[in-house]
Design an enzyme around this catalytic site. Structure first.
Site, PDB file in Angstrom:
ATOM      1  N   HIS A   1      59.548 -48.098   4.996  1.00  0.00           N
ATOM      2  CA  HIS A   1      59.926 -48.006   6.409  1.00  0.00           C
ATOM      3  C   HIS A   1      61.411 -48.237   6.638  1.00  0.00           C
ATOM      4  O   HIS A   1      61.959 -47.842   7.663  1.00  0.00           O
ATOM      5  CB  HIS A   1      59.091 -48.985   7.249  1.00  0.00           C
ATOM      6  CG  HIS A   1      59.573 -50.390   7.237  1.00  0.00           C
ATOM      7  ND1 HIS A   1      59.239 -51.283   6.242  1.00  0.00           N
ATOM      8  CD2 HIS A   1      60.383 -51.060   8.094  1.00  0.00           C
ATOM      9  CE1 HIS A   1      59.808 -52.449   6.499  1.00  0.00           C
ATOM     10  NE2 HIS A   1      60.513 -52.349   7.614  1.00  0.00           N
TER      11      HIS A   1
ATOM     12  N   CYS B   1      68.989 -68.638  18.915  1.00  0.00           N
ATOM     13  CA  CYS B   1      68.037 -68.873  20.006  1.00  0.00           C
ATOM     14  C   CYS B   1      66.919 -67.838  19.984  1.00  0.00           C
ATOM     15  O   CYS B   1      66.670 -67.161  20.978  1.00  0.00           O
ATOM     16  CB  CYS B   1      68.754 -68.846  21.349  1.00  0.00           C
ATOM     17  SG  CYS B   1      69.840 -70.246  21.584  1.00  0.00           S
TER      18      CYS B   1
ATOM     19  N   THR C   1      57.261 -56.433   1.176  1.00  0.00           N
ATOM     20  CA  THR C   1      57.024 -57.856   0.972  1.00  0.00           C
ATOM     21  C   THR C   1      56.078 -58.092  -0.198  1.00  0.00           C
ATOM     22  O   THR C   1      56.290 -58.979  -1.027  1.00  0.00           O
ATOM     23  CB  THR C   1      56.438 -58.485   2.248  1.00  0.00           C
ATOM     24  OG1 THR C   1      57.397 -58.360   3.309  1.00  0.00           O
ATOM     25  CG2 THR C   1      56.106 -59.955   2.047  1.00  0.00           C
TER      26      THR C   1
END
Length: 411
Positions: free
Chosen positions: A149, A273, A28
């Site tokens: 990772h 959901c 990120t």
């Protein structure tokens, strides 16, 4: 010496020069720094940025302060190079495209898009986190990011490659570390482990890819045969070896994950959901596919055929159990003009679709149903249900409360 050796090994795997590669604290961080640095380096050109609609959230969040054009994707999740041609402007400073999608595994035409961008003089940043363990990214890209990772290396190590000749201005505090692009002392043990693990998985990638493709192809073929009302999503051919994703009608994704977890299977979901946000996956939404009851399987290196077979044995019972738990509540219906009205206000995915399915048989061919819902997921799931059931989705209309989704029965 260890750092230099790790950089050389990682650069060889990426396909760049060692002095073009920077180690960051995460994938990120590499994305944030790569986008910020590239846009700052080309600030005289403009602040226009092109991204695909299915980019990782780290790319989309980094792009928020700028003027952004989102390139649409097909139902399989792939972009068209022509869409990037049409999105390019005189003030376009940067374009971004993932090498492969994190949720559905679809591989993107990076080389073709890179060629389009190069002809226009616009750098292309490639998020290669999901694919780098399988091989280098082709094409004349300008910047590339990845995360250790994702290929089985340690967390907390990212890669940022910036080709020579690309205008790049690091943002934020800098020091003499990593050519001024990543301040602070490198996590040397993690960096060494990241490079070693990347080299190790690459050594077995070709052979393992063949084996995992056979297993995921088995899942893609068998799931629709074993479970009714399932949509397998993502490109059936141009995809990563170990990822397969499908969505089940009338199923709550989180509940299904818990059922599978109890059976010993750790899978993920891009479900509409999600327990934290109750919002649809932006990837599934952009593809226009069913989001409810979504399951994403990521087969790791070494996954065995026996476990896949056991998963296929367990899945039908797990889906049935979830559907029975949810039940099929008797819908509250009324008549609005010539249309049957289903009141699903206050009910969450997948209940609005369940109630629609219960009444569609009561509507004459050519007749319409209006489903009232205030669930954001309905905006995606009702059109997807119509596509699967070969019914016509007319559109949405404002209602006193929520939104009215209009469906016409055609068969």
């Amino acid at each position: 010496m260890l750092l230099d050796a790790a950089r050389e090994a990682a650069a060889e795997a990426v396909g760049c020069r060692p002095d073009e590669l920077t180690f960051t604290s995460s994938g990120t961080r590499a994305v944030h720094d790569g986008i910020a640095g590239a846009l700052a380096g080309r600030r005289r050109i403009g602040r226009h940025l092109i991204v695909s609609a299915v980019e990782h959230s780290s790319v989309l969040h980094s792009a928020e302060p700028f003027e952004v054009t989102e390139v649409p994707v097909s139902r399989t999740g792939a972009v068209s190079p022509q869409s990037y041609v049409e999105a390019l402007r005189l003030d376009t400073a940067l374009a971004c495209l993932q090498s492969a999608n994190h949720e559905v595994g679809t591989v993107q035409p990076v080389a073709e898009v890179a060629a389009v961008c190069r002809r226009a003089g616009v750098p292309l940043l490639v998020d290669a986190a999901q694919s780098l363990g399988w091989g280098p990214v082709g094409g004349e890209w300008s910047l590339l990011t990845a995360s250790a990772h994702k290929w089985g290396g340690p967390s907390g190590v990212g890669l940022l490659a910036v080709r020579k000749g690309v205008r790049f201005s690091p943002q934020g505090p800098t020091d003499e570390r990593e050519s001024g692009r990543a301040p602070g002392f490198e996590n040397l043990p993690a960096v060494v482990a990241a490079a070693a693990s990347l080299r190790a998985v690459r050594a077995e990638a070709a052979q393992e890819a063949v084996r995992l493709r056979e297993l995921t192809a088995r899942i893609r073929a068998r799931v629709p045969q074993l479970v009714a009302d399932v949509e397998v999503v993502g490109d059936p051919e141009h995809r990563l070896p170990g990822i397969v994703t499908f969505s089940c009608l009338y199923v709550d994704g989180e509940t299904l994950l818990h059922e599978l977890d109890r059976a010993g299977f750790s899978v993920s979901s891009g479900s509409s959901c999600t327990s934290s946000t109750l919002t649809p996956s932006h990837v599934l939404k952009a593809m226009g596919v069913l989001s409810e009851g979504n399951v994403r399987i990521s087969l790791p290196f070494g996954a065995v055929s026996e476990e896949v077979d056991r998963f296929l044995e367990v899945l039908p019972g797990a889906v049935t159990a979830v559907r029975e738990k949810l039940g099929a509540p008797t819908p509250t219906t009324a008549v609005h003009g010539d249309a049957l009205v289903v009141d699903a206000l206050g009910k969450r995915c997948p209940i609005p679709v369940i109630e629609l399915a219960k009444v569609i048989g009561d509507v004459p061919v050519g007749g319409t149903v209006r489903v009232l819902s205030d669930d954001e997921a309905a905006r995606l799931d009702i059109p997807a249900w119509c596509e699967m059931r070969e019914q016509e989705y007319v559109g949405e209309e404002p209602a006193e409360s929520g939104t009215a989704y209009v469906i016409r029965r055609i068969r």
